[in-house]
Scaffold this motif. Structure first.
Motif, PDB file in Angstrom:
ATOM      1  N   LYS A 465      23.142  35.004 -11.751  1.00 13.17           N
ATOM      2  CA  LYS A 465      24.017  36.111 -12.165  1.00 13.17           C
ATOM      3  C   LYS A 465      24.853  36.641 -10.988  1.00 13.17           C
ATOM      4  O   LYS A 465      24.925  37.848 -10.726  1.00 13.17           O
ATOM      5  CB  LYS A 465      23.192  37.247 -12.772  1.00 13.17           C
ATOM      6  CG  LYS A 465      22.402  36.859 -14.008  1.00 13.17           C
ATOM      7  CD  LYS A 465      23.308  36.418 -15.147  1.00 13.17           C
ATOM      8  CE  LYS A 465      22.516  36.052 -16.393  1.00 13.17           C
ATOM      9  NZ  LYS A 465      23.399  35.573 -17.483  1.00 13.17           N
ATOM     10  N   GLU A 557      32.771  33.333 -22.768  1.00 13.91           N
ATOM     11  CA  GLU A 557      32.449  34.756 -22.681  1.00 13.91           C
ATOM     12  C   GLU A 557      31.315  35.016 -21.699  1.00 13.91           C
ATOM     13  O   GLU A 557      31.285  36.058 -21.024  1.00 13.91           O
ATOM     14  CB  GLU A 557      32.066  35.282 -24.073  1.00 13.91           C
ATOM     15  CG  GLU A 557      33.202  35.273 -25.069  1.00 13.91           C
ATOM     16  CD  GLU A 557      34.333  36.214 -24.642  1.00 13.91           C
ATOM     17  OE1 GLU A 557      34.020  37.252 -23.992  1.00 13.91           O
ATOM     18  OE2 GLU A 557      35.506  35.923 -24.931  1.00 13.91           O
ATOM     19  N   GLN A 558      30.377  34.085 -21.584  1.00 11.06           N
ATOM     20  CA  GLN A 558      29.267  34.264 -20.648  1.00 11.06           C
ATOM     21  C   GLN A 558      29.767  34.260 -19.205  1.00 11.06           C
ATOM     22  O   GLN A 558      29.291  35.034 -18.374  1.00 11.06           O
ATOM     23  CB  GLN A 558      28.227  33.153 -20.841  1.00 11.06           C
ATOM     24  CG  GLN A 558      27.544  33.195 -22.205  1.00 11.06           C
ATOM     25  CD  GLN A 558      26.534  32.072 -22.379  1.00 11.06           C
ATOM     26  OE1 GLN A 558      26.349  31.262 -21.481  1.00 11.06           O
ATOM     27  NE2 GLN A 558      25.890  32.025 -23.530  1.00 11.06           N
ATOM     28  N   GLU A 561      31.368  37.481 -17.944  1.00  9.68           N
ATOM     29  CA  GLU A 561      30.449  38.549 -17.580  1.00  9.68           C
ATOM     30  C   GLU A 561      30.175  38.598 -16.084  1.00  9.68           C
ATOM     31  O   GLU A 561      29.655  39.586 -15.562  1.00  9.68           O
ATOM     32  CB  GLU A 561      29.126  38.382 -18.329  1.00  9.68           C
ATOM     33  CG  GLU A 561      29.246  38.530 -19.839  1.00  9.68           C
ATOM     34  CD  GLU A 561      27.938  38.198 -20.542  1.00  9.68           C
ATOM     35  OE1 GLU A 561      26.965  37.843 -19.811  1.00  9.68           O
ATOM     36  OE2 GLU A 561      27.884  38.283 -21.775  1.00  9.68           O
TER      37      GLU A 561
END
Length: 580
Positions: A465, A557-558, A561
């Motif tokens: 992330k 879309e991921q 983020e």
């Protein structure tokens, strides 16, 4: 009491009737070993002529060992015989035909022993010969043995005598005396076997001796099958249990080569090179060869799969491709020379003896299993490459975990565009991709590794992330773009390899991720990228513009983020998009 007691039970048995057949059996049993030694003497002299007349006038170690093996068993002169062996083996500087005359003299000498016995029986107990065996001369009244009875007795004696000789030959050559052939390399026995096999059809050997020599050749074949496989397979198996040894693959190849040779020899006979009748084939000898061949192919495949996993975990890809592209290919090359004659028609036709039919069905079953294992071995390289792909992902993620910059590196803010790729990119490519390009010129495998590396690169970013500022996204885009530059500048990749690899779609996917991280929220992706070059597409000369790189990225879309919250735009994103 000293004679007729329980320690001498034979006195209580009924007397056995003495017959001519019984006497011949006793004589053949006593004479078989001596005849065996004398036959070996004949083989020795013939072998000496064979070596002397050889075109290259040279004798290898195997020939010398055979010579020694035969000389170890030369029989000493028999003082009980009216003629010594020098008379029986009276060789001149002649041809093979003279050698066989000596063998015929050996046969004639044994026939004379039987004729002397018959003359004695005629004088002492003519009733043993039966009514039809004795004839009385009309002119002189003297009795004599009938020609038919004489020939019948001789045929019977020769049959059982030389059958016994065939059994003795195996034991004498292989096991008896101080230096038996079994104590030497199996190659020596194979050399003698091949010589006998070549020797039999080229000379007029008496049929009674032919069966003995054939029996010896078969016995040598069984011995070679058992011992040579033990020797070669043991060496290969011991080598496979240690750390990687480049000789292990060659040892397994030697195992298969030896078994294929033995199996092919069982497909021919002295009289038939192809299409031999089932009754004449050495099926009993071939069955253990096929058992070992089936097991050896299976073991070779298991070794290849296991060994490639171990060396791939160390990313020793040079050794990996030695196993998959050299060792397995060499083993398959040996198996390609394997010959199996299809006897299905003969089996369906029937009429075979029970023993032959059972052996034929067993041979067919084993041949089917061998072919199945050969098919599996052909698929082993692909299986190993799949294992390499799985390990490549693990190694790629492990390397990225150690060398990938920290999160703060990607959150930096700057008013200038990045001018060079991050230092980890070179390390990443050199550690994983360079060994592949050095070890193989297979562009399919190289492209597969490149794809796994890039996918692992993306997975590492997403799983951790990592958040990207606009500058960080440009830096990542620059890092992705450097892969193509690295490939073009690589000294170990061929020009053909470069052309194949720079077209890998995974590079477009990486570019698409970088561009997505530079997108503004809600910004639409244009379906045509005007910044990209146009390429010829169809044979008609039409040209199509390339699809935007973002369209190669699933789950867009991921990735969106991972954009860091932007405080302000310091430069236009279009400037760094042209960097790729």
């Amino acid at each position: 009491m000293s004679v007729c007691n329980n320690t001498c039970p034979y006195l209580f048995f009924p007397l056995r009737k003495i017959s001519v057949t019984r006497l011949l059996q006793m004589i053949s049993s006593n004479r078989a070993e001596l005849c065996c030694h004398k036959l070996i003497d004949c083989l020795l002299e013939t072998y000496k002529l064979y070596e002397t007349n050889d075109d290259d006038n040279s004798s290898d170690n195997s020939s010398f060992e055979i010579y020694r093996a035969l000389t170890k068993h030369m029989s000493p002169p028999d003082p009980c015989e009216p003629t010594n062996k020098n008379k029986i083996l009276n060789f001149d500087n002649g041809s093979n035909n003279e050698t066989f005359l000596s063998i015929e003299e050996l046969i004639a000498y044994e026939e004379k022993n039987v004729l002397d016995l018959l003359d004695t029986i005629l004088k002492v107990a003519p009733a043993m010969l039966g009514c039809d065996g004795v004839k009385k001369s009309k002119s002189t009244g003297a009795t004599k043995i009938s020609t038919k009875a004489r020939q019948k007795v001789l045929d019977y004696y020769e049959q059982i005598l030389w059958g016994e000789v065939g059994n003795f030959l195996e034991h004498i050559i292989l096991w008896w005396a101080s230096s038996p052939l079994s104590a030497r390399s199996p190659h020596s026995s194979q050399h003698l076997r091949e010589w006998i096999t070549q020797f039999i059809p080229t000379a007029e050997i008496p049929s009674v001796v032919l069966s003995a020599l054939t029996s010896l050749a078969d016995a040598l074949g069984v011995h070679v099958t058992l011992t040579s496989w033990d020797q070669h397979f043991r060496l290969a198996l011991v080598s496979s249990k240690s750390m990687y040894n480049p000789e292990t693959g060659k040892l397994f190849c030697n195992v298969l080569q030896d078994l294929v040779m033995l199996c092919n020899q069982c497909e021919i006979t002295p009289d038939w090179i192809i299409g031999a009748p089932l009754e004449e084939l050495p099926l009993v000898e071939q069955i253990p060869v096929l058992h070992r061949l089936d097991h050896s192919i299976h073991t070779t495949r298991l070794w290849a799969v296991s060994e490639t996993k171990k060396i791939a975990n160390n990313w020793n890809v040079d050794a990996f491709f030695t196993v998959t592209h050299t060792d397995i290919v060499s083993c398959l090359a040996q198996l390609n020379s394997l010959r199996f004659t299809d006897h299905s028609a003969d089996i369906e036709k029937g009429g075979l003896g029970v023993h032959v039919q059972v052996c034929t069905l067993m041979r067919a079953k084993l041949a089917s299993e061998v072919q199945e294992n050969i098919t599996k071995l052909k698929g082993t390289p692909n299986e190993c490459v799949k294992g390499l792909a799985s390990i490549c992902r693990t190694i790629s993620l492990a390397n990225l975990q150690m060398i990938f910059p920290e999160n703060s590196y990607w959150r930096r803010v700057s008013t200038q565009l990045p001018e060079k790729p991050s230092s980890y990119v070179d390390k990443f490519l050199d550690r994983i991709l360079t060994p592949i390009l050095v070890a193989t010129d297979d562009h399919v495998i190289s492209n597969m590794i490149l794809q796994i590396m890039c996918e692992s690169w993306l997975d590492h970013i997403y799983m951790n992330k990592i958040k990207f500022s606009q500058y960080g996204a440009c830096q990542l885009l620059c890092d992705f773009g450097y892969v193509e530059t690295w490939l073009m500048n690589s000294s170990v990749a061929t020009q053909a390899m470069r052309k194949k690899m720079i077209k890998n779609e995974v590079l477009r996917r990486c570019e698409g991720v970088g561009r997505l991280l530079l997108r503004c929220p809600g910004e639409q992706i244009k379906m045509i990228d005007k910044n990209k070059k146009i390429e010829p597409n169809s044979p008609n000369g039409e040209k199509t513009e390339l699809m935007p790189a973002e369209m190669y990225v699933p789950n867009q879309e991921q990735w969106l983020e991972l954009r860091a919250i932007k405080k302000r735009n310091l430069f236009k994103s279009s400037l760094c998009c042209g960097k790729f």
